[in-house]
Design an enzyme around this catalytic site. Structure first.
Site, short mmCIF file in Angstrom:
data_model
loop_
_atom_site.label_atom_id
_atom_site.label_comp_id
_atom_site.label_asym_id
_atom_site.label_seq_id
_atom_site.Cartn_x
_atom_site.Cartn_y
_atom_site.Cartn_z
N HIS A 1 -128.54 -62.23 19.43
CA HIS A 1 -128.39 -62.92 18.26
C HIS A 1 -128.74 -61.85 17.41
O HIS A 1 -129.90 -61.43 17.16
CB HIS A 1 -129.24 -63.79 18.67
CG HIS A 1 -129.32 -64.84 16.92
ND1 HIS A 1 -128.59 -65.56 16.22
CD2 HIS A 1 -130.26 -65.36 16.33
CE1 HIS A 1 -129.10 -66.14 15.76
NE2 HIS A 1 -129.85 -65.51 15.09
N SER A 2 -129.11 -61.79 15.96
CA SER A 2 -128.87 -60.90 14.97
C SER A 2 -129.46 -59.67 15.43
O SER A 2 -128.49 -59.01 16.49
CB SER A 2 -130.39 -61.75 14.86
OG SER A 2 -130.52 -61.20 13.31
N MET A 3 -130.34 -59.03 15.14
CA MET A 3 -130.34 -57.69 15.82
C MET A 3 -130.06 -57.54 16.99
O MET A 3 -129.69 -56.88 17.43
CB MET A 3 -131.65 -57.24 15.60
CG MET A 3 -131.85 -55.71 16.40
SD MET A 3 -134.27 -55.94 16.42
CE MET A 3 -134.40 -56.25 18.04
N ALA B 1 -127.30 -58.76 19.44
CA ALA B 1 -126.31 -58.29 19.03
C ALA B 1 -125.65 -56.97 18.90
O ALA B 1 -125.15 -57.03 19.80
CB ALA B 1 -125.17 -59.24 17.62
N SER C 1 -124.52 -62.94 17.92
CA SER C 1 -124.53 -63.79 17.40
C SER C 1 -125.23 -63.82 15.56
O SER C 1 -125.62 -62.83 16.61
CB SER C 1 -125.68 -65.13 18.18
OG SER C 1 -125.92 -65.99 16.88
#
Length: 266
Positions: A107-109, A111, A134
């Site tokens: 998720h975010s970083m 990903a 994500s």
């Protein structure tokens, strides 16, 4: 599925029986059908995925959350503000766990980091069955917004805007002093990342995002399709950057179904 954005201590911080510094095992599965390696957001920790680990363990999937240095039980270790270096370290730590089908979720970083670890695993002859990304731009679309250069006050305001939480830690100067270095280091790693062209992934890529995410538009997630020769899927949910916490059951079920299909095909 996942807890509220976590910047402090949480449940299950200790390693599993053979977890090592980077890899956690909150709910070991004796003979897992597959493993899912999970990468937290900037400033996040392995315990963010504790609920997901619990739910997927009941479906025969062992979740292995990654714990970055500089937080929780690794607080005394220096932060690593470089995603390429982090990817190398995680890939090395994961190698003994890739003895059965596995996928990665970030998720975010996280990903971007999951993608870089997937590339390293494929290059080593152990390609993942699937990659879930994500709330993050595709690797070649990452931009440096300079957020890691903000003052402490501005950085806290940015985090609050994303989280939508009123966590007591933001009003605790001593706690802030402990957690802000890790958050700032992660922001720097995420923003200064530079994509290096190379072979595309062979596995399916499943992209997820919140429709109202202020960090990344829905259109940006579509660019992930160019990083795989396999199928690409985009799912959009109501909500912002941490839409995951409001759609936990749906996302957990979706991951389980797609992971089962991917490992069966593999």
């Amino acid at each position: 599925m996942m807890e509220s954005p976590d910047h402090g201590d949480g449940p299950g911080d200790a390693d599993g029986a053979d977890g090592g510094s980077w890899i956690r095992g909150f709910h070991p599965v004796p003979d897992p059908a597959a493993r899912l390696v999970c990468f937290p957001h900037a400033g996040g920790s392995a315990s963010f995925f504790f609920p997901l680990s619990r739910e997927l363990a009941q479906r025969g999937v062992e979740v292995l959350p990654v714990q970055y240095p500089g937080r929780q039980d690794r607080r005394a270790e220096p932060n690593i503000p470089d995603l390429a270096v982090m990817a190398d370290r995680v890939a090395e730590a994961l190698a003994p766990r890739l003895d059965r089908p596995f996928a990665l979720f970030g998720h975010s970083m996280g990903a971007t980091l999951a993608y870089e670890v997937a590339r390293r695993a494929q290059e080593a002859g152990r390609p993942p069955a699937a990659l879930f990304v994500s709330g993050r731009r595709a690797p070649h679309r990452v931009v440096d917004d300079g957020l890691h250069l903000l003052s402490d006050r501005e950085l806290v305001e940015d985090i609050m805007a994303l989280d939508g939480t009123e966590s007591g830690m933001f009003g605790d100067p001593e706690l802030l002093e402990l957690v802000l270095p890790a958050i700032r280091s992660d922001y720097r790693a995420a923003e200064t990342y530079r994509f290096v062209p190379g072979p595309r992934l062979d596995c399916p890529v499943h992209a997820l995002t919140g429709f109202s995410d202020p960090r990344v538009s829905v259109g940006e997630l579509r660019h992930w399709a160019g990083h795989t020769d396999g199928p690409f899927e985009l799912q959009v949910f109501p909500g912002g950057h941490f839409y995951l916490t409001d759609h936990a059951e749906t996302i957990t079920t979706g991951i389980a179904e797609r992971l089962a299909a991917a490992t069966s095909a593999a």
